[in-house]
Each structure stands twice: as C-alpha cells, then as structure tokens.
Design an enzyme around this catalytic site. Structure first.
Site, PDB file in Angstrom:
ATOM      1  N   ASN A  16      39.630  42.720  54.217  1.00  0.00           N
ATOM      2  CA  ASN A  16      38.237  42.040  54.832  1.00  0.00           C
ATOM      3  C   ASN A  16      38.233  41.124  55.146  1.00  0.00           C
ATOM      4  OD1 ASN A  16      36.232  44.151  53.518  1.00  0.00           O
ATOM      5  ND2 ASN A  16      36.454  43.356  51.984  1.00  0.00           N
ATOM      6  N   HIS A 111      30.660  44.649  48.830  1.00  0.00           N
ATOM      7  CA  HIS A 111      30.482  44.867  47.359  1.00  0.00           C
ATOM      8  C   HIS A 111      31.291  46.138  47.603  1.00  0.00           C
ATOM      9  CE1 HIS A 111      30.835  45.283  42.715  1.00  0.00           C
ATOM     10  NE2 HIS A 111      29.732  46.268  42.938  1.00  0.00           N
ATOM     11  N   GLU A 174      38.754  51.382  53.961  1.00  0.00           N
ATOM     12  CA  GLU A 174      37.988  51.216  55.275  1.00  0.00           C
ATOM     13  C   GLU A 174      36.753  51.013  56.051  1.00  0.00           C
ATOM     14  OE1 GLU A 174      39.885  55.040  57.003  1.00  0.00           O
ATOM     15  OE2 GLU A 174      41.815  55.065  56.232  1.00  0.00           O
TER      16      GLU A 174
HETATM   17  C1  GAR Z   1      37.167  44.831  48.313  1.00  0.00           C
HETATM   18  O1  GAR Z   1      37.778  46.050  48.170  1.00  0.00           O
HETATM   19  C2  GAR Z   1      35.761  43.983  48.112  1.00  0.00           C
HETATM   20  O2  GAR Z   1      34.611  44.867  48.532  1.00  0.00           O
HETATM   21  C3  GAR Z   1      35.816  43.711  46.533  1.00  0.00           C
HETATM   22  O3  GAR Z   1      37.145  42.827  46.633  1.00  0.00           O
HETATM   23  C4  GAR Z   1      38.328  43.422  47.589  1.00  0.00           C
HETATM   24  C5  GAR Z   1      38.841  42.401  48.354  1.00  0.00           C
HETATM   25  O4  GAR Z   1      40.071  43.198  49.199  1.00  0.00           O
HETATM   26  N1  GAR Z   1      35.120  42.678  46.227  1.00  0.00           N
HETATM   27  C6  GAR Z   1      34.346  42.500  45.074  1.00  0.00           C
HETATM   28  O5  GAR Z   1      34.209  43.445  44.294  1.00  0.00           O
HETATM   29  C7  GAR Z   1      32.793  41.837  44.644  1.00  0.00           C
HETATM   30  N2  GAR Z   1      31.734  41.665  43.987  1.00  0.00           N
HETATM   31  P1  GAR Z   1      40.474  42.283  50.575  1.00  0.00           P
HETATM   32  O6  GAR Z   1      40.708  40.851  49.550  1.00  0.00           O
HETATM   33  O7  GAR Z   1      41.063  43.102  50.179  1.00  0.00           O
HETATM   34  O8  GAR Z   1      38.994  42.125  50.993  1.00  0.00           O
END
Ligand code: GAR
Length: 203
Positions: A16, A111, A174
C-alpha cells in the site's frame, strides 16, 4: 495549490505504501509523501521509501516501556518531518487515545474488509468462514476504537466458490491500492466533510 504532506506508517510488506508512492508520482497528484516510519526494522516496505528517495526510519516499539512513550516518539518524529497527515498502511500497532486526539481527523487507515464486518486480523479467513458473497476493503479515519471511524472509501470484490484465503486476499489487495489512492486524493483535495460517523465526498 500546495501538496498535502503525508507520513506513512508501515510494519511489513509495504504494497500500500508503494501504491501511494506511485500515486504521488503521477502528475498533478495533490499529495506528497515526506516521511515513512516502520516499527519493525525487518519491514520489506522500507525498500520502497529508499527506492523513491523518501526519508525513512525505524522506530521500534520494543525500545519503549509503554505504548504512550512509543506514540509520543512517533508524534515528535512525524511533526519534525513536516507531515500534516498520516496514512497507516499495514501498521500493526494500536495507537493510544492521546495520539489519536493529537492527530484528530488527520489519520487514516486501510483495513482488508468491508467494515464494520471482520475487524481485527485474518479478515479473509473470517469472510470465507462467514460465507459472505462480497468482501473488500475500507479506508477510514482513525478513532480510539479499533477498526472503526468514518469511512471514506470502500471497494468490493466478489467471493468465489473456490476462493482460498490467498486468492481472496490477492483480489482484495488490488482493490486496496485503488481505494487508498482514491481516498488520499479526496483528502488532499479537501473534497470531503466528516459529519458524525459519516464522510460526505464530492468532486
Ligand atoms: C493490508 O492488507 C492492510 O489492509 C492490512 O495489512 C496489509 C498490509 O499490506 N492492514 C490491516 O490489517 C490493519 N488492520 P501491505 O504492507 O502490503 O500494504
């Protein structure tokens, strides 16, 4: 118009963060990422900050006796960076009420579920176990309650009969990247207002 200066907080992979860095790199995008902080030195996402030339640092929660102490250190470093707004991008720490108050309406989180369904962790597993037909992600303002707060953007994906946590999670991710980019644009362009638990957007 000057760009909104944003700090991004991560704990891991950083996809992200990368989506937001890419968004900020596109012409006329109204925000810029001025600082990245990880609470884990092993966070793979830090390489994106390095690649895009954004100042970054590790502040480990393990170096602080209390959550409040850690949060105040975060606060000081974010202030010093010049950031006016904070995006949590896979930042797996609960922020104290004091921090949330100091940054009231200036912190958003992504989230991996359609809140208020499936708070906490293992959201794709929760969705599969629940048998929902649609799942997705949510960008919301951060309030003292976990995985709550006014919702800015949601993106939906269908749940397929043969989905596993991995396939569903990948389809969701995605959409997360699209949702976060859209939310940050809306925020930076100030095309929203918060009314109670509701965010009204326009433009
Ligand atoms: C993502 O899926 C985000 O939505 C989640 O952690 C992942 C991080 O991925 N966040 C949570 O669960 C917060 N409660 P990334 O490091 O590749 O962005």
């Amino acid at each position: 118009m000057s760009k909104l200066k944003v700090a991004v907080l991560i704990s891991g992979r950083g996809s992200n963060l990368k989506a937001l860095l890419d968004a900020c790199d596109t012409p006329n995008f109204p925000a810029e990422i001025v600082h990245v902080i990880s609470n884990k030195k092993t966070a793979k996402g830090l390489r994106y900050a390095e690649e895009y030339g954004v100042p970054y640092e590790v502040i480990s929660h393990k170096d602080f006796a209390t959550r409040a102490d850690f949060d105040m250190e975060l606060h000081e470093h974010i202030k010093k960076s010049g950031a006016e707004f904070i995006c949590l991008a896979g930042f797996m720490r609960v922020l104290s009420n004091k921090f949330v108050d100091l940054w009231k309406d200036k912190v958003v989180n992504i989230h991996p579920s359609l809140l208020p369904s499936f708070k906490g962790v293992d959201t794709h597993k929760q969705a599969l176990e629940c048998g929902v037909k649609y799942h997705g992600c949510t960008v919301h303002f951060v309030v003292p309650d976990i995985d709550s707060g006014p919702i800015i953007v949601q993106e939906v994906v269908p749940v397929l009969d043969d989905d596993t946590e991995e396939t569903l999670g990948a389809r969701c991710l995605e959409k997360e990247h699209i949702a976060y980019r859209r939310a940050l644009r809306t925020i930076a362009e100030k095309k929203y207002k918060i009314e109670g638990n509701k965010v009204i957007t326009w433009g």
